[in-house]
Design a protein around this motif. Sequence first.
Motif, PDB file in Angstrom:
ATOM      1  N   ILE A 251      -7.081   6.513  -1.519  1.00 17.70           N
ATOM      2  CA  ILE A 251      -7.541   4.950  -1.570  1.00 17.70           C
ATOM      3  C   ILE A 251      -8.311   4.675  -0.541  1.00 17.70           C
ATOM      4  CG2 ILE A 251      -5.359   4.454  -2.963  1.00 17.70           C
ATOM      5  CD1 ILE A 251      -4.014   3.599  -0.402  1.00 17.70           C
ATOM      6  N   GLU A 252      -9.125   3.570  -0.779  1.00 19.62           N
ATOM      7  CA  GLU A 252      -9.989   2.900   0.335  1.00 19.62           C
ATOM      8  C   GLU A 252      -9.711   1.448   0.402  1.00 19.62           C
ATOM      9  OE1 GLU A 252     -14.346   3.657  -0.199  1.00 19.62           O
ATOM     10  OE2 GLU A 252     -14.569   1.492  -0.257  1.00 19.62           O
ATOM     11  N   VAL A 253      -9.340   0.891   1.589  1.00 18.88           N
ATOM     12  CA  VAL A 253      -8.992  -0.573   1.872  1.00 18.88           C
ATOM     13  C   VAL A 253     -10.096  -1.111   3.130  1.00 18.88           C
ATOM     14  CG1 VAL A 253      -6.653   0.035   1.603  1.00 18.88           C
ATOM     15  CG2 VAL A 253      -7.499   0.053   3.606  1.00 18.88           C
TER      16      VAL A 253
ATOM     17  N   LEU B 225       0.957  -1.427  -0.027  1.00 19.80           N
ATOM     18  CA  LEU B 225       0.020  -0.014   0.131  1.00 19.80           C
ATOM     19  C   LEU B 225       0.939   1.227   0.259  1.00 19.80           C
ATOM     20  CD1 LEU B 225      -2.852  -1.031   2.488  1.00 19.80           C
ATOM     21  CD2 LEU B 225      -3.241  -0.625  -0.019  1.00 19.80           C
TER      22      LEU B 225
ATOM     23  N   LEU C 179      -2.339   2.110   9.045  1.00 22.90           N
ATOM     24  CA  LEU C 179      -2.997   2.362   7.917  1.00 22.90           C
ATOM     25  C   LEU C 179      -3.261   3.931   7.552  1.00 22.90           C
ATOM     26  CD1 LEU C 179      -5.592  -0.408   7.785  1.00 22.90           C
ATOM     27  CD2 LEU C 179      -3.655   0.171   5.995  1.00 22.90           C
TER      28      LEU C 179
ATOM     29  N   VAL D  84      -4.216   5.959   4.157  1.00 24.14           N
ATOM     30  CA  VAL D  84      -5.567   5.413   3.497  1.00 24.14           C
ATOM     31  C   VAL D  84      -6.515   6.362   3.936  1.00 24.14           C
ATOM     32  CG1 VAL D  84      -6.946   3.523   3.942  1.00 24.14           C
ATOM     33  CG2 VAL D  84      -4.647   3.080   3.858  1.00 24.14           C
TER      34      VAL D  84
END
Length: 873
Positions: free
Chosen positions: A225-227, A212, A297, A302
């Motif tokens: 970005i999305e996780v 990432l 993250l 993120v």
Amino acid sequence: MQCFSSAVCRPLRNSKWDDFEELLEIVESSLNSVRFHQIETVSKEALQTDDSRSAQTEDAHTRHRPELLAPAGNWECAQAAVRAGADAIYFGLPKFNARMRADNFSEEDLPALVDYVHRFGVKAYATMNTLIFTDELEAAVEQLRAVEESGIDAVIVQDLGLAKVLRTICPSLRLHASTQMTITSPEGLALVHKILGLDRAVLARELSLKELRLFHPLDGDTVPIEVFVHGALCVAYSGQCLTSEALGQRSANRGECAQACRMPYDLVVDGETVDLGDRRYLLSPQDLAGHSEIAELIRVGVTSFKIEGRLKSPEYVAGVTAVYRKAIDAALGKTEDTITEKDRYALEMTFSRGLTPGWLHGVNHQELVGARFGKKRGAFVGYVEDTGPDWVELIDTEGLHPGDGVVFDTGGDTNREQGGRIFSIDGQRVYFKRGHINFGSVYQGSRVWKTDDPQLNQELRKIWQGRDPAAKKQALHLRVTGSAGEPLVVLHDESGTKVASTVPLEIAQKHPLDEAVLRKQLGRLGDSAYQLGTLEIAIADSVILPVSELNRMRRALVTLLDSLTPAPGRRSTVETSDWRKLLPVLEAKDAAPPSLSVLCRNLEQMECAAEAMAQAIYLDFEDVRRYRDAVDQHRQSGSTVPVFLATPRIQKSGEEGFFKLIERAEPDGVLIRNLGGIHYFNGHKSLRLVGDFSLNVANPITASILMALGLEGVTVSYDLNISQVISLLKATPSTWMELTLHQHIPMFHMEHCVFCAFMSTGTDYTNCGRPCEKHKVQLRDRVGMHHPLAADVGCRNTLFQGKSQTGVAYFKALRDAGLSRFRVELLDESPEETRRILGLYSDLLQNRTSAEEVRRNVKAESKLGVTEGPLSV
């Protein structure tokens, strides 16, 4: 890139980490240079962007404020998500969403749903995350218009063609690329962003924290970005699972996943069944729980943390959302509360098959798949010590209560497992109503799981039913001023909103207004979106005001504050452009003569294809170093048949080195299987480029987008049946499309390595002993079908359908629709079998035999049988 013959195509892993200096050098250089905003030459026509897209990129402040995104399969789940602290919800409509079994929302529900969530400052994202077929484009456009008019904040999209339509006719809608788009690398993200102008990308679940970081999400010019951070893990890469399609004509790319990964399989090695004890669920991952990784993250950059679960209960949504709200707030320093054992218990009990960090720390093939069950479990209790006619004895019964649900593992067969609700507890003995459990199937040593906790469920229901004081509401920090003879004024400093009493304050004879009285009356905010926060009081005298007036002021304040929230919907639906202009221009031409391409997985098959005078040969070897020798050998044989080299189906961060090896082999062309491959080879002057099935071409707009990127042809998606294929062919130029007429369909393509997990004690390729090099492995399903398993250059596994599939019955209809490019894909066929199969299809294309004759003979020569597969209507 799979390999089935070690003798012909020695696996890459033989020397992958010993003498493969060239590959290491290339991969390391890729790792150092991966910056997805450093985009190489791309077709200007294909990648032209509209500078007027004001909604495409979030400002740095907004994009780095973490968002908690919760699922909403119905109204109760939406309420649970909002009240438990979600910043946004995502949901589906009756059509074009990947969870068709959820309750979902109708178009008529949208205005009320959007009004509700916006009232609490929560965003609403609609999912249209399936492939769109040609005849469905009009209906998809109408749904987009309804979504835009309702005031939805964003749409999550899988299909490239639909995304292009959205950008064309609904410029005010924000576009989020779905995880179904299979974005696994910075290069793939770069390509999609340049084509569509993304507002956000939902990345593949299989990416680690290290991978990432290579997307550089903190850079100012990158796509937010999305996780996924919690929920069920698909064993296959999203957008790449064809199992439901292959086995039951139910496409996962259409929201109809049959969950074949949750079924039991037997491991068959070199023809012998391996005894794995009670481990039978070889493809069923445990669930993702990334709460411990939230802080890291956030540091990675993120933007959005996503919870899976549109098919789950409101209790699940409430419990999981509350835990991750707590984790995010703690990571941001908003609270000192940390995740407790009670929180972890809530995650287990609301739904879990066991919890792991998934792939966030990289692969660990001994942890991801426990293999003992495919259904919900919950909290582990312990082991059975003894049994009686209506009881079991446990070492520890702490945490168990009458009414709790429990289940007993029964040797890996969840169809025979026993379970029920506890009737009573006496010491170490747990009693059940007689006759409710077959204790003959519960043995000493059986694992015991607590699957349901009514008390926890009751507590969670309070959240969305509005009785939990901790449920999410906006805190109102108020300032109260006044003096005798003047009105009382309540001011909301943040918004500048204020209300004044309609009667003046009077000197109090007794019970003057004080903080307790004001807090009690102003705090009665009921089911509104607010709760009372701090209260600053600046009243000069000892005064009094009727309680009824205080109540009126409170209601007036709520009304004014609600009016400040922007009305979510009622956007203009005036089209800015006609979506039909995106369709390719058709020219009247005579159908080209039929041609045959052959995909080969070893050198012997390549030689047979050359002998059969195929019009093109696609090589799909595991060992990418063998490509150069294969190309040289083919050309030295004197054959003039062009050779294309297949890319891996997945390219992750730092794996551009594999593309460089393909380029250095100097083939005639490349069979491209992922978005990163298009990014790399786009603009290459000397290579012919063909897009493979994994690019998911299901409609003419998607085909047009990819063709504009320099491809000479694209492969029809395996999700289409014959009528859908015909519709696609009629809407595209006849020279564009290629169709696989014969193959063993690649069902699962997965980061999970069965070889490592169940044929070694290692965690990854560095310590697994490489059993994939030494054995022929199959998985046997419940009906006795043996499905071949293979590992590719990245140690990713593909499970192929045991039966080959042929579409030969539809050959005439396909030719009548203008199709000229046909493909045969080989698996592990011997040279004799290869010659026989290619001879049959060559004769068909040359009108020397009939389709029925080919079908009959292909079936006769197949040991496992042949099916028409997805093409059948």
